[in-house]
Design an enzyme around this catalytic site. Structure first.
Site, mmCIF file in Angstrom:
data_model
loop_
_atom_site.group_PDB
_atom_site.id
_atom_site.type_symbol
_atom_site.label_atom_id
_atom_site.label_comp_id
_atom_site.label_asym_id
_atom_site.label_seq_id
_atom_site.Cartn_x
_atom_site.Cartn_y
_atom_site.Cartn_z
ATOM 1 C CB THR A 129 -0.955 0.022 1.208
ATOM 2 O OG1 THR A 129 -1.669 1.261 1.180
ATOM 3 C CG2 THR A 129 -0.209 -0.086 2.534
ATOM 4 C CE LYS B 82 -11.190 -0.364 -2.784
ATOM 5 N NZ LYS B 82 -10.827 0.445 -3.951
ATOM 6 C CG ASN C 49 -14.686 -7.658 -18.671
ATOM 7 O OD1 ASN C 49 -13.549 -7.257 -18.388
ATOM 8 N ND2 ASN C 49 -15.298 -8.610 -17.968
ATOM 9 N N GLY D 200 -2.862 5.999 -12.675
ATOM 10 C CA GLY D 200 -3.854 6.070 -11.597
ATOM 11 C C GLY D 200 -3.327 6.668 -10.297
HETATM 12 P P1 NAP Z 1 -11.346 -6.704 -10.414
HETATM 13 O O1 NAP Z 1 -12.708 -6.504 -9.835
HETATM 14 O O2 NAP Z 1 -10.553 -7.893 -10.018
HETATM 15 O O3 NAP Z 1 -11.513 -6.717 -12.042
HETATM 16 C C1 NAP Z 1 -10.417 -7.022 -12.846
HETATM 17 C C2 NAP Z 1 -10.770 -6.762 -14.306
HETATM 18 O O4 NAP Z 1 -9.590 -7.004 -15.085
HETATM 19 C C3 NAP Z 1 -11.859 -7.681 -14.874
HETATM 20 O O5 NAP Z 1 -12.631 -6.957 -15.775
HETATM 21 C C4 NAP Z 1 -11.035 -8.745 -15.596
HETATM 22 O O6 NAP Z 1 -11.715 -9.369 -16.675
HETATM 23 C C5 NAP Z 1 -9.903 -7.932 -16.143
HETATM 24 N N1 NAP Z 1 -8.739 -8.737 -16.440
HETATM 25 C C6 NAP Z 1 -7.884 -9.317 -15.563
HETATM 26 N N2 NAP Z 1 -6.923 -9.978 -16.223
HETATM 27 C C7 NAP Z 1 -7.176 -9.813 -17.544
HETATM 28 C C8 NAP Z 1 -6.526 -10.271 -18.739
HETATM 29 N N3 NAP Z 1 -5.412 -11.017 -18.691
HETATM 30 N N4 NAP Z 1 -7.041 -9.905 -19.927
HETATM 31 C C9 NAP Z 1 -8.167 -9.150 -20.000
HETATM 32 N N5 NAP Z 1 -8.824 -8.694 -18.902
HETATM 33 C C10 NAP Z 1 -8.329 -9.026 -17.690
HETATM 34 O O7 NAP Z 1 -10.409 -5.447 -10.156
HETATM 35 P P2 NAP Z 1 -10.833 -3.947 -9.721
HETATM 36 O O8 NAP Z 1 -10.928 -3.889 -8.253
HETATM 37 O O9 NAP Z 1 -11.966 -3.529 -10.567
HETATM 38 O O10 NAP Z 1 -9.498 -3.137 -10.130
HETATM 39 C C11 NAP Z 1 -9.169 -2.911 -11.495
HETATM 40 C C12 NAP Z 1 -7.911 -2.073 -11.620
HETATM 41 O O11 NAP Z 1 -8.096 -0.781 -11.046
HETATM 42 C C13 NAP Z 1 -6.685 -2.661 -10.934
HETATM 43 O O12 NAP Z 1 -5.633 -2.636 -11.836
HETATM 44 C C14 NAP Z 1 -6.378 -1.738 -9.797
HETATM 45 O O13 NAP Z 1 -4.999 -1.599 -9.558
HETATM 46 C C15 NAP Z 1 -6.946 -0.419 -10.302
HETATM 47 N N6 NAP Z 1 -7.318 0.469 -9.181
HETATM 48 C C16 NAP Z 1 -6.730 1.688 -9.096
HETATM 49 C C17 NAP Z 1 -7.049 2.546 -8.060
HETATM 50 C C18 NAP Z 1 -6.383 3.887 -7.968
HETATM 51 O O14 NAP Z 1 -6.566 4.583 -6.956
HETATM 52 N N7 NAP Z 1 -5.671 4.298 -8.975
HETATM 53 C C19 NAP Z 1 -7.998 2.174 -7.095
HETATM 54 C C20 NAP Z 1 -8.594 0.934 -7.219
HETATM 55 C C21 NAP Z 1 -8.238 0.072 -8.262
HETATM 56 P P3 NAP Z 1 -12.677 -10.644 -16.444
HETATM 57 O O15 NAP Z 1 -13.969 -10.097 -15.925
HETATM 58 O O16 NAP Z 1 -12.790 -11.249 -17.790
HETATM 59 O O17 NAP Z 1 -11.977 -11.530 -15.444
#
Ligand code: NAP
Length: 295
Positions: free
Chosen positions: A20, A71, A155, A250
């Site tokens: 973190t 969350k 997606n 991000g």
């Molecule tokens: P999540 O619920 O686990 O969702 C992950 C997403 O990524 C799903 O749509 C998944 O597709 C897709 N994915 C994973 N591996 C893939 C691959 N090899 N090819 C294509 N699609 C793939 O994650 P989340 O909590 O929404 O977070 C998403 C991102 O946001 C993360 O990278 C995280 O670091 C970022 N984030 C940033 C902040 C910030 O403050 N900047 C805050 C929170 C999160 P499927 O549905 O097909 O599995």
């Protein structure tokens, strides 16, 4: 800062939580603003979020952040929930009340603030979202709220995009979100878009990957906004820039979600200089070389 009998504690619940960046934000702000507060990571074992929330209240914690994977699960253990967090279905900030915690979502206001700072206007724009996880769903909600014209939600697993589209279109009472399979990106209309990258692809340590590798896709983008921040320049960003678009990571979203949480806990407004100091502390905590920290 001297830790004494008056020091208040805040922290982040997550699993894993070891990487973190939030302690850098909050301890920098508290130090600079003279608030007697420390912020620490709390690794919460699987199935123990209720105990973590109750324990935090019993130990008089001032507030907490909540990250992956809690969350949504944390909501069942709150006294109150802010309407925006309820609509999004995810809480990342707990604020202490008399008899328990109130849950907020500062991720989306944080992303909005970051986009405004970066000069990315949403209103009246067509937007692509890549991914259909928890964050993509919240982003689609934000875009509806801020009056984007419409969203194509792409997606890998089409059903998840369809599910989000159904939920949000029911709320907006129009076809605001159009779900698509990721591989169908070649079928997008021939126009320019803002694109928000909300998958995990390209995150450290798999930095040599982008969710769409085809350079032709990036010709469609005016802006590529990657929610990934580790590494600071992702392959998605490089591909966006190579095609002439503006690219962002991000990290500013992470900064502003933290600043908004800090303001909720302390009741103090964070000034630009203090926010900038917290941003530099985060970049340092990421291990960026000294020369790049100030960029
Ligand atoms: P999540 O619920 O686990 O969702 C992950 C997403 O990524 C799903 O749509 C998944 O597709 C897709 N994915 C994973 N591996 C893939 C691959 N090899 N090819 C294509 N699609 C793939 O994650 P989340 O909590 O929404 O977070 C998403 C991102 O946001 C993360 O990278 C995280 O670091 C970022 N984030 C940033 C902040 C910030 O403050 N900047 C805050 C929170 C999160 P499927 O549905 O097909 O599995």
């Amino acid at each position: 800062m001297e830790i004494n009998g008056y020091t208040r504690t805040c922290g982040v619940f997550g699993n894993p939580v070891e990487h973190t960046m939030s302690p850098a934000i909050h301890n920098t702000l508290a130090g600079r603003m003279g608030v007697n507060l420390v912020y620490v990571p709390f690794h919460v074992p699987s199935g123990k979020i209720r105990e973590a929330v109750e324990g935090a209240f019993a130990l008089n914690l001032l507030g907490c952040n909540v990250t992956v994977p809690y969350k949504s699960d944390v909501i069942a253990h709150l006294k109150e929930i802010d309407p925006l967090a309820k609509k999004i279905g995810a809480v990342n900030t707990l604020v202490r009340l008399e008899d328990g915690f109130k849950g907020y979502n500062t991720d989306m206001p944080g992303l909005y603030r970051a986009m405004q700072e970066d000069g990315v206007e949403i209103e009246g724009q067509d937007v692509l979202i890549l991914g259909a996880g928890g964050v993509a769903r919240a982003v689609a909600m934000l875009l509806a709220d801020k009056k984007a014209t419409g969203v194509y939600l792409l997606n890998r697993t089409l059903e998840k995009a369809e599910q989000i589209a159904q939920e949000i279109n029911a709320l907006t009472r129009k076809e605001f979100v159009k779900p698509m399979a990721l591989d169908d990106y070649t079928k997008l209309p021939d126009q320019k878009f803002i694109c928000i990258q909300a998958t995990n692809v390209g995150m450290f340590p798999n930095t040599d990957a982008a969710v769409i590798e085809d350079a032709a896709f990036y010709e469609k983008l005016t802006v590529g906004y990657d929610l990934v921040y580790q590494p600071a320049e992702t392959k998605f960003m490089k591909l966006t820039e190579a095609a002439g678009g503006r690219a962002f990571n991000g990290l500013k979203m992470l900064l502003w979600q933290g600043v908004i949480a800090y303001e909720l806990w302390t009741g103090q407004k964070v000034g630009e200089d203090d926010a900038q100091a917290a941003y530099l502390a985060m970049r340092k905590a990421m291990g960026l070389p000294e020369a790049q920290i100030q960029e």
